[in-house]
Design a protein around this motif. Structure first.
Motif, PDB file in Angstrom:
ATOM      1  N   GLY A 192     -36.372 -48.772 -21.272  1.00  0.00           N
ATOM      2  CA  GLY A 192     -37.059 -47.498 -21.106  1.00  0.00           C
ATOM      3  C   GLY A 192     -36.816 -46.528 -22.251  1.00  0.00           C
ATOM      4  N   ASP A 204     -47.841 -54.203 -28.580  1.00  0.00           N
ATOM      5  CA  ASP A 204     -46.864 -54.870 -27.709  1.00  0.00           C
ATOM      6  C   ASP A 204     -46.269 -56.035 -28.479  1.00  0.00           C
ATOM      7  OD1 ASP A 204     -45.423 -56.106 -25.727  1.00  0.00           O
ATOM      8  OD2 ASP A 204     -47.007 -55.983 -24.216  1.00  0.00           O
ATOM      9  N   CYS A 235     -41.132 -46.095 -22.477  1.00  0.00           N
ATOM     10  CA  CYS A 235     -41.930 -47.238 -22.911  1.00  0.00           C
ATOM     11  C   CYS A 235     -43.372 -47.161 -22.410  1.00  0.00           C
ATOM     12  CB  CYS A 235     -41.272 -48.527 -22.410  1.00  0.00           C
ATOM     13  SG  CYS A 235     -42.156 -50.019 -22.857  1.00  0.00           S
ATOM     14  N   ASP A 236     -43.572 -46.813 -21.139  1.00  0.00           N
ATOM     15  CA  ASP A 236     -44.907 -46.850 -20.550  1.00  0.00           C
ATOM     16  C   ASP A 236     -45.875 -45.891 -21.226  1.00  0.00           C
ATOM     17  OD1 ASP A 236     -44.055 -48.759 -18.788  1.00  0.00           O
ATOM     18  OD2 ASP A 236     -43.621 -47.356 -17.162  1.00  0.00           O
ATOM     19  N   LYS A 268     -42.078 -52.811 -27.406  1.00  0.00           N
ATOM     20  CA  LYS A 268     -43.319 -52.233 -27.912  1.00  0.00           C
ATOM     21  C   LYS A 268     -42.983 -51.421 -29.156  1.00  0.00           C
ATOM     22  CE  LYS A 268     -45.923 -51.776 -23.568  1.00  0.00           C
ATOM     23  NZ  LYS A 268     -46.586 -50.808 -22.642  1.00  0.00           N
ATOM     24  N   CYS A 293     -38.705 -52.102 -23.416  1.00  0.00           N
ATOM     25  CA  CYS A 293     -39.341 -52.015 -22.091  1.00  0.00           C
ATOM     26  C   CYS A 293     -38.606 -52.844 -21.051  1.00  0.00           C
ATOM     27  CB  CYS A 293     -40.790 -52.471 -22.187  1.00  0.00           C
ATOM     28  SG  CYS A 293     -41.759 -51.515 -23.373  1.00  0.00           S
TER      29      CYS A 293
END
Length: 456
Positions: free
Chosen positions: A394, A371, A354-355, A322, A412
């Motif tokens: 991450g 993304d 990442c989230d 991302k 990610c």
């Protein structure tokens, strides 16, 4: 080419006719044909005809197309099978390809006569039932009809509108069901796959794990059945031309392919180098996903390969990325670049992984998040490649300058490319299927060699 679960004894529902109503030469739509047929609640269940369909149009006279062990294949039988073959293959008939349809139809009828003759002999000798009953054939055809959202009567009505008597369909389905049941029953329990065979296959697959893998569909034209190499090559070229004009590969494979994968529309799944003949391996290296090969001559016959997808071997690394970015031209001042850098560092701190990147970017004016999906590290732009190599899943990079802006890149996910290695049981099933298919081919070869066949 066999894969786990692809066993000749396992007749897929409607394997030979699944494409009947998907893409045919019918001059009307399937929906219209269904609407014209009798409603399901008033339809009378179809019964398997005991002899030739009495309702089908018959010629004023018939002649003999072939004699197989004193059993006659009439020109009417041949014409009916040709019509069924045309309807189910999705190929537009022409003066050029009609001889190919005729040969394929005649070969299929001869093989079915040999199979049923052999099964009757075995039934009489061993006092056992092998040949599929009328009820079993009806059940199979019911399954085909359901898959096409039709009743049996509606399904048969579409055939009738093409001048195809229902006995032609019943005969083909009965022969396929019965023969595959016999092969599975007679040889299935006798085949043994040794541990040494499995280990040898595991070693071979491991040795090519770093090489590209291909997801392919195949058509194999048997040179003996086609009438020689030249005829097989010409027939393959005609099939390629029809598929380029829209004939579905799966429908063509079901009706013309001599490979065991014909029952699944030619789907050979993911394969590695060495699983196909060397000539096919060489051709696949030159194909791009979505391409059809030219005819490929091998010792087994003539192949047509459709490359559905391709992936790198297990040595490559795939990352799921991302990004959050601020647009900046190459001519941006040092002050503008520094201001953008500070803003992205704030986004990076707020995201914490990442989230949270998209949500953090949405709160910062002028920052756009997106993304990027999965890609092999080797295929990334040089500016992003080092970050993808060094970051763990991450983690988020520091701002990266490119010609178009300043970017944060978040990793990610990270994994080795290539599919998972086949398990012990999957390899065993694949080898079992290959051996059973080889036994079936030899059985048919022996039946042909010992039979009295006269064609006219």
């Amino acid at each position: 080419m066999m894969h786990a679960g692809d066993v000749p004894g396992q007749l897929a529902r409607g394997a030979a006719l699944a494409a009947l109503l998907v893409a045919t030469t019918l001059p009307f739509s399937v929906q219209a044909a269904a609407a014209q047929a009798a409603p399901a609640e008033t339809a009378t269940p179809a019964t398997a005809p005991a002899s030739k369909d009495a309702t089908a149009p018959r010629p004023l006279s018939e002649s003999v197309a072939a004699i197989v062990n004193d059993e006659i294949i009439s020109t009417y039988d041949l014409a009916q099978r040709m019509r069924l073959l045309i309807a189910t293959s999705g190929i537009q008939p022409s003066q050029e390809n009609l001889p190919q349809f005729q040969r394929q139809a005649l070969v299929s009828l001869i093989d079915e006569h040999l199979q049923l003759h052999e099964l009757k002999r075995v039934e009489k000798q061993q006092k056992m039932s092998i040949i599929a009953t009328d009820d079993e054939v009806r059940d199979e055809i019911s399954g085909m009809a359901r898959e096409n959202n039709m009743t049996v009567d509606q399904f048969l009505s579409v055939l009738k509108q093409q001048g195809i008597g229902q006995e032609t369909l019943y005969q083909q389905v009965r022969a396929q069901m019965s023969w595959q049941r016999w092969i599975q029953g007679r040889y299935g329990s006798r085949l043994r796959i040794g541990e040494d065979q499995i280990k040898a296959t595991e070693a071979r697959l491991a040795a090519v794990a770093s090489k590209p893998q291909y997801e392919v569909s195949e058509v194999l034209i048997d040179t003996n059945r086609a009438g020689g190499v030249d005829a097989a090559m010409k027939g393959a070229q005609q099939l390629i031309g029809q598929m380029q004009q829209g004939a579905p590969f799966a429908a063509v494979a079901r009706q013309f392919s001599a490979a065991p994968t014909a029952a699944s529309g030619g789907d050979a799944g993911w394969i590695s180098p060495g699983e196909m003949p060397p000539e096919v391996d060489a051709a696949m290296e030159q194909l791009r996903p979505g391409q059809l090969s030219a005819p490929i001559q091998t010792k087994d016959g003539v192949y047509i390969i459709y490359l559905r997808n391709k992936r790198a071997g297990a040595g490559a690394t795939v990352v799921d990325l991302k990004q959050a970015a601020i647009s900046l031209p190459e001519s941006a001042s040092a002050a503008d670049v520094e201001a953008a850098r500070a803003k992205l560092m704030g986004v990076r701190a707020a995201a914490k992984g990442c989230d949270g990147l998209s949500a953090a970017a949405a709160k910062a004016q002028g920052v756009v998040a997106g993304d990027l999906g999965e890609a092999e590290i080797a295929d990334l732009a040089p500016e992003f490649r080092q970050a993808a190599q060094t970051l763990e899943a991450g983690q988020i990079s520091e701002p990266i300058r490119t010609k178009v802006g300043l970017h944060l890149v978040a990793v990610c996910g990270k994994r080795a490319s290539g599919g998972a290695q086949l398990s012990h049981d999957q390899i065993e099933n694949r080898l079992y299927g290959q051996q059973l298919a080889m036994v079936a081919r030899r059985y048919m070869r022996d039946l042909r060699n010992s039979a009295t066949i006269e064609t006219r």
